[in-house]
Design an enzyme around this catalytic site. Structure first.
Site, PDB file in Angstrom:
ATOM      1  CG  ASP A   1      -2.112   0.880   1.067  1.00 23.34           C
ATOM      2  OD1 ASP A   1      -2.384   1.316  -0.069  1.00 23.34           O
ATOM      3  OD2 ASP A   1      -2.783   1.166   2.075  1.00 23.34           O
ATOM      4  N   GLY A   2       0.249   2.334  -0.495  1.00 19.71           N
ATOM      5  CA  GLY A   2       0.901   3.648  -0.436  1.00 19.71           C
ATOM      6  C   GLY A   2       1.509   4.104  -1.749  1.00 19.71           C
TER       7      GLY A   2
ATOM      8  N   GLY B   1       0.006   5.230  -4.443  1.00 20.11           N
ATOM      9  CA  GLY B   1      -0.645   6.448  -4.919  1.00 20.11           C
ATOM     10  C   GLY B   1      -0.152   7.665  -4.146  1.00 20.11           C
TER      11      GLY B   1
ATOM     12  CD1 TRP C   1       7.196   6.768  -2.397  1.00 20.50           C
ATOM     13  CD2 TRP C   1       6.782   6.925  -4.609  1.00 20.50           C
ATOM     14  NE1 TRP C   1       8.413   6.814  -3.052  1.00 20.50           N
ATOM     15  CE2 TRP C   1       8.181   6.909  -4.408  1.00 20.50           C
ATOM     16  CE3 TRP C   1       6.301   7.021  -5.906  1.00 20.50           C
ATOM     17  CZ2 TRP C   1       9.090   6.972  -5.458  1.00 20.50           C
ATOM     18  CZ3 TRP C   1       7.195   7.092  -6.964  1.00 20.50           C
ATOM     19  CH2 TRP C   1       8.572   7.076  -6.734  1.00 20.50           C
TER      20      TRP C   1
ATOM     21  CG  HIS D   1       0.231   1.505  -9.204  1.00 14.87           C
ATOM     22  ND1 HIS D   1      -0.038   1.265  -7.877  1.00 14.87           N
ATOM     23  CD2 HIS D   1      -0.874   2.111  -9.711  1.00 14.87           C
ATOM     24  CE1 HIS D   1      -1.257   1.719  -7.598  1.00 14.87           C
ATOM     25  NE2 HIS D   1      -1.778   2.238  -8.686  1.00 14.87           N
TER      26      HIS D   1
ATOM     27  CG  ASN E   1      -7.223  -2.910  -6.236  1.00 14.30           C
ATOM     28  OD1 ASN E   1      -6.230  -3.615  -6.056  1.00 14.30           O
ATOM     29  ND2 ASN E   1      -7.616  -2.016  -5.325  1.00 14.30           N
TER      30      ASN E   1
ATOM     31  NE  ARG F   1      -8.449  -0.077   5.373  1.00 14.10           N
ATOM     32  CZ  ARG F   1      -8.163   1.206   5.528  1.00 14.10           C
ATOM     33  NH1 ARG F   1      -8.563   1.840   6.606  1.00 14.10           N
ATOM     34  NH2 ARG F   1      -7.489   1.862   4.608  1.00 14.10           N
TER      35      ARG F   1
ATOM     36  CD  GLU G   1       2.128 -12.490  16.205  1.00 15.03           C
ATOM     37  OE1 GLU G   1       1.978 -11.317  16.606  1.00 15.03           O
ATOM     38  OE2 GLU G   1       1.669 -13.479  16.811  1.00 15.03           O
TER      39      GLU G   1
END
Ligand code: FPP
Length: 241
Positions: free
Chosen positions: A17-18, A20, A22, A34, A65, A191, A204
């Site tokens: 994730d992240g 977009g 970035w 991406h 997506n 999440r 974990e």
């Protein structure tokens, strides 16, 4: 700390994730995020292999997506296809076995073909397994497994009483993938986002604030150290010596 606690997780999952955010931070198109995420995936695989991790599951495209703008969806499809084909040589050289989880028949045909080609070419590799999750949803995986089992029962090939967790797990997309030990989520969110709901049962969870394109091997080291500090109880009790 005993030897068991020092163990390297066998199966690590990553919610990449992240990308977009970035890209946004740099005034770039989300697609560039991406693209950078793809290179982070390569760095992650190398680091995972060097640390003795046996299975890696990467969440590349979820069943949810598709609701993104068409241009982003198309770019992602092409990016995954290109990445798989371009990296195929390295996957073979590094003895990486590629497996794919997800509803493959709904993907564009060129991507389906690329995934099948890479799976076939790497089938005998044994150093590490990369489970690439494309058009993947944890709920969809459970529904698809349940449908197959229901058909067996309907056709008289299985009795309802026979169904237990071991039997059920045989109908998951890639049955040989073991339970997940460590789930890493960059980008700061906490999440599970419909990722490997069956396999994640006792994983974990490790959330990191950095965005996925910024992933460096040190992040994995920190996640493993954190994992090794935790006491996994699997629903039971850990008795002190
Ligand atoms: C989530 O970030 C990321 C995705 C939906 C795509 C991930 C795919 C790749 C990195 C391609 C990798 C390809 C291979 C073959 C490994 P986001 O767009 O939700 O980011 P945001 O939360 O910052 O908007």
């Amino acid at each position: 700390m005993n030897a068991e606690e020092q163990e390297v997780p066998r199966h690590v999952g990553v919610i990449m994730d992240g990308n977009g955010r970035w890209a946004q931070d740099r005034g770039l198109d989300r697609t560039e995020g991406h693209r950078a995420g793809r290179h982070a995936a390569r760095r992650f695989m190398r680091a995972a292999q060097a640390r003795g991790i046996e299975y890696v599951s990467l969440y590349a495209f979820s069943t949810e997506n598709w609701t993104r703008p068409v241009s982003e969806v198309e770019a992602l499809m092409e990016l995954i296809e290109t990445a798989v084909l371009v990296e195929l040589e390295e996957l073979c050289r590094e003895e990486v076995r590629l497996r794919v989880s997800g509803r493959r028949s709904e993907l564009p045909e060129p991507l389906q073909n690329a995934l099948s080609k890479a799976e076939e070419a790497t089938a005998e590799n044994e150093a590490i397994t990369l489970n690439l999750c494309v058009n993947y949803g944890g709920q969809a995986e459970l529904v698809d497994a349940a449908k197959q089992i229901a058909e067996k029962v309907r056709d008289g090939e299985m009795q309802t009483d026979e169904i237990d967790t071991d039997i059920f797990a045989r109908y998951l997309y890639v049955p040989e993938i073991p339970p997940m030990d460590l789930l890493i989520r960059p980008g700061g969110d906490m999440r599970v986002s419909n990722f490997m709901l069956w396999q994640v049962a006792y994983a974990e969870f490790y959330s990191m604030p950095d965005y996925w394109p910024d992933f460096q091997p040190e992040h994995l080291d920190r996640a493993i150290e954190d994992y090794q500090r935790r006491q996994r109880r699997f629903g039971g009790l850990v008795l002190e010596d």
